[in-house]
Design an enzyme around this catalytic site. Structure first.
Site, PDB file in Angstrom:
ATOM      1  CD  GLN A   1      -3.030  -1.049   2.109  1.00 57.75           C
ATOM      2  OE1 GLN A   1      -2.960  -0.185   2.925  1.00 57.75           O
ATOM      3  NE2 GLN A   1      -3.715  -2.119   2.191  1.00 57.75           N
TER       4      GLN A   1
ATOM      5  NE  ARG B   1     -13.402  -2.795   0.740  1.00 58.85           N
ATOM      6  CZ  ARG B   1     -14.072  -3.820   1.384  1.00 58.85           C
ATOM      7  NH1 ARG B   1     -13.705  -4.689   2.348  1.00 58.85           N
ATOM      8  NH2 ARG B   1     -15.241  -3.807   0.479  1.00 58.85           N
TER       9      ARG B   1
ATOM     10  CG  HIS C   1      -7.666  -0.466  12.680  1.00 62.37           C
ATOM     11  ND1 HIS C   1      -6.547   0.678  12.455  1.00 62.37           N
ATOM     12  CD2 HIS C   1      -7.616  -1.264  11.781  1.00 62.37           C
ATOM     13  CE1 HIS C   1      -6.283   0.324  11.255  1.00 62.37           C
ATOM     14  NE2 HIS C   1      -6.551  -0.706  10.727  1.00 62.37           N
TER      15      HIS C   1
ATOM     16  CG  ASP D   1      -3.281   0.303   8.346  1.00 57.80           C
ATOM     17  OD1 ASP D   1      -3.158  -0.744   7.402  1.00 57.80           O
ATOM     18  OD2 ASP D   1      -4.393   0.656   8.869  1.00 57.80           O
TER      19      ASP D   1
END
Ligand code: ZN
Length: 454
Positions: free
Chosen positions: A60, A81, A267, A318
Site C-alpha cells: 500500500q 478500498r 485499530h 498501516d
C-alpha cells in the site's frame, strides 16, 4: 568489537549517562552498562531504542497520496478500498519486493527498526497458487533482508467478504485463504526464522474469517507465535457485527476467543467503556495507526481510559501515508487533545513526560506484538538503536530530560541520524546504505503499476 558509548541513553527505567553498549555478531546486545568509564569507544550523544512498526501492508506504500480527490458522493474508507483493490489485482512478486524495500528504507530512516507485515496478497492475479505457495511473503522477507529491518511476517486468513461467511468477490480472489493454506504458508516460512525474522498469523477480521476458523488457526499455529486481527475500525463494521451476531466486534471476539498477550487487536477504534476495560485486562496489544485512521476517517481510539486501565498499545503505519514514528505518536496524542480539549493525555505519575511515555509505551506494546526480543536497550534484546542528531538546533545542548519532547513535538526535520538494526549500521548520517538502488527499483515498479491507478 561492536560497541558504542552513549552519553545519554533511554533505558527501560529512563535516561542514563555514559552507557557502554556492546553487541555480538548475531545482532544481540551483550552489555548495556551505565556510568561506564570507557576510552577508545565510538561516542554518541543521545541514543534511543529503535521503534517497532506493528502494522503494515507494504504494497500500500505505492498508493500513498493517490486517493485524495473528492468524489461525487461522500468519500469513506470504502472508496479508498476500491483503489487498493485495483492495485492489488495486478501486483507481481517482483513489484511487491521493490515496493516493500522502499518502504522499509523509509521506515528505518525515520526510526523504525522492526515491522510487522500483515500480509494478505497470497495468490497470483488469476486466483491460483504460486509454484511456491509462500512466494509473495518470501518477497517481503527478501525486501526486509536487503534493508536490514527486523520483520514479523503474518500470513493472513481471508475467506469471506463479510459477516456470516459471505462469498468472496472476484476482486478478493488474490487474498483467498483457508486455515490450511495459512498453515502451509507458515510452514514454508519456517526456514526463514532467525533473530531478524519471526512468523505468526493473522485472521484478517471478523468480516473475513469465521470464529471456528480463527480457533483452528490458533490451534494449528506453533505455540507462542503472534496473532493479529483488524477489528472495529469502522462504525459500519460495528453496525454489521451487531446486525449479524447481536454483539459489537471486540465484545464478540473477547467472548469467543481466549484473547491474551499473544494477540494484537489492530485499530480497535470503536469501543464501549466495558470493551475498553476488558481489552486492557486481556493483556493483548491495541495496534493503533493514527495517521491511517485519520486519513481514512475511521474515528478516535479511547486512549485515556485505556491507558488508565493499564492497556498495552503500539503504533503501526498501516497504509503508509506516513513512515515516521514521530508523526504517528504525535497524532496519537494530538487526536486525544482535540477530542478532549485538554493537554498531555498520554502520561502517568511515574512518567509525566508525554513523549517518553509514548515512545516507551509503543516500544513495549510493539515488541510484544512483534513476538521478537526488541524494544529496549537491555542485554539479550536485538541491537536496534537510534542515534539522534545532537548538532541539530532542536537538540544542541538540551538536557536529556527534554530530548524526547524536542524529538516528538518540535518541527518536522528528521532528527534520526544513525540507525543500528540487528547489529548492523544501516543508516549513517540520515542515508540508508542501499537507498539509491532500492529507490530506482521502486520507481520502475511504480511506472509499471501506474496505469491501474488511473
Ligand atoms: Zn491494516
Amino acid at each position: 568489537m561492536n560497541q558504542l558509548l552513549a552519553r545519554h541513553a533511554l533505558l527501560p527505567d529512563g535516561w542514563a549517562r555514559d552507557v557502554h553498549i556492546t553487541w555480538d555478531e548475531q545482532g544481540t546486545l551483550t552489555q548495556v552498562r551505565a556510568d561506564a568509564a570507557t576510552a577508545g569507544v565510538p561516542v554518541a550523544e543521545y541514543v534511543l531504542p529503535g521503534m517497532v512498526n506493528l502494522h503494515s501492508h507494504a504494497f500500500q506504500r505505492a498508493l500513498g497520496g493517490l486517493a485524495e480527490r473528492a468524489g461525487l458522493g461522500p468519500d469513506s474508507f470504502w472508496t479508498w478500498r476500491d483503489l487498493m483493490y485495483r492495485f492489488a489485482a495486478t501486483i507481481t512478486p517482483g513489484q511487491i519486493e521493490a515496493i516493500a524495500a522502499q518502504l522499509f528504507v523509509e521506515c528505518l530512516r525515520h526510526g523504525y527498526t522492526s515491522l510487522c507485515e500483515f500480509h494478505y496478497i497470497q495468490r497470483d492475479p488469476a486466483g491460483g497458487t504460486y509454484a511456491r505457495p509462500a512466494e509473495m511473503a518470501e518477497r517481503v522477507a527478501a525486501a526486509a533482508g536487503s534493508t536490514g529491518i527486523g520483520l514479523t511476517l503474518l500470513p493472513v486468513l481471508y475467506s469471506h467478504a463479510g459477516f456470516g461467511a459471505q462469498p468472496l468477490l472476484p476482486k478478493q480472489q488474490r487474498f483467498r485463504t483457508g486455515v490450511d493454506d495459512v498453515l502451509q504458508i507458515v510452514a514454508a516460512l519456517e526456514p526463514l526464522r532467525c533473530g531478524q525474522l519471526e512468523v505468526g498469523a493473522a485472521p484478517h477480521s471478523l468480516r473475513a474469517a469465521g470464529i471456528e476458523q480463527i480457533r483452528a488457526l490458533v490451534n494449528g499455529l506453533p505455540p507462542g507465535r503472534p496473532l493479529h486481527i483488524h477489528i472495529a475500525e469502522q462504525q459500519g463494521e460495528v453496525d454489521q457485527s451487531i446486525a449479524w451476531s447481536g454483539q459489537r466486534p471486540v465484545e464478540y471476539l473477547l467472548a469467543n476467543i481466549d484473547i491474551d498477550a499473544r494477540w494484537c487487536l489492530v485499530h480497535a477504534t470503536h469501543l464501549t467503556g466495558t470493551e475498553t476495560a476488558c481489552l486492557a485486562a486481556s493483556g493483548a496489544v491495541a495496534g493503533l495507526c493514527p495517521t491511517t485512521e485519520a486519513n481514512l476517517g475511521d474515528g478516535l481510539f479511547p486512549l485515556a481510559p485505556y491507558i488508565a486501565a493499564g492497556g498495552a498499545f503500539g503504533i503501526g503505519t498501516d497504509s503508509h501515508v506516513s513512515q515516521s514514528p514521530v508523526e504517528e505518536l504525535r497524532w496519537l496524542e494530538y487526536g486525544q487533545r482535540l477530542a478532549g480539549q485538554r493537554r498531555n493525555v498520554a502520561a502517568s505519575a511515574a512518567v509525566p513526560d508525554v513523549a517518553q511515555f509514548l515512545w516507551q509505551g509503543a516500544l513495549r506494546g510493539g515488541a510484544q506484538a512483534a513476538g521478537r526480543p526488541v524494544g529496549a536497550l537491555a542485554v539479550g534484546k536485538r541491537a536496534d538503536l537510534l542515534v539522534l542528531d545532537a548538532t541539530h538546533v532542536n537538540l544542541d545542548g538540551v538536557d536529556a530530560a527534554d530530548v524526547m519532547g524536542r524529538f516528538l513535538f518540535a518541527g518536522n526535520d528528521n532528527l534520526v541520524k544513525d540507525v543500528l538494526a540487528g547489529g548492523q549500521w544501516v543508516v549513517r548520517d540520515g542515508v540508508h546504505i542501499v537507498q539509491n538502488i532500492i529507490a530506482s527499483r521502486y520507481t520502475l515498479a511504480l511506472h509499471q503499476l501506474r496505469e491501474v491507478s488511473r
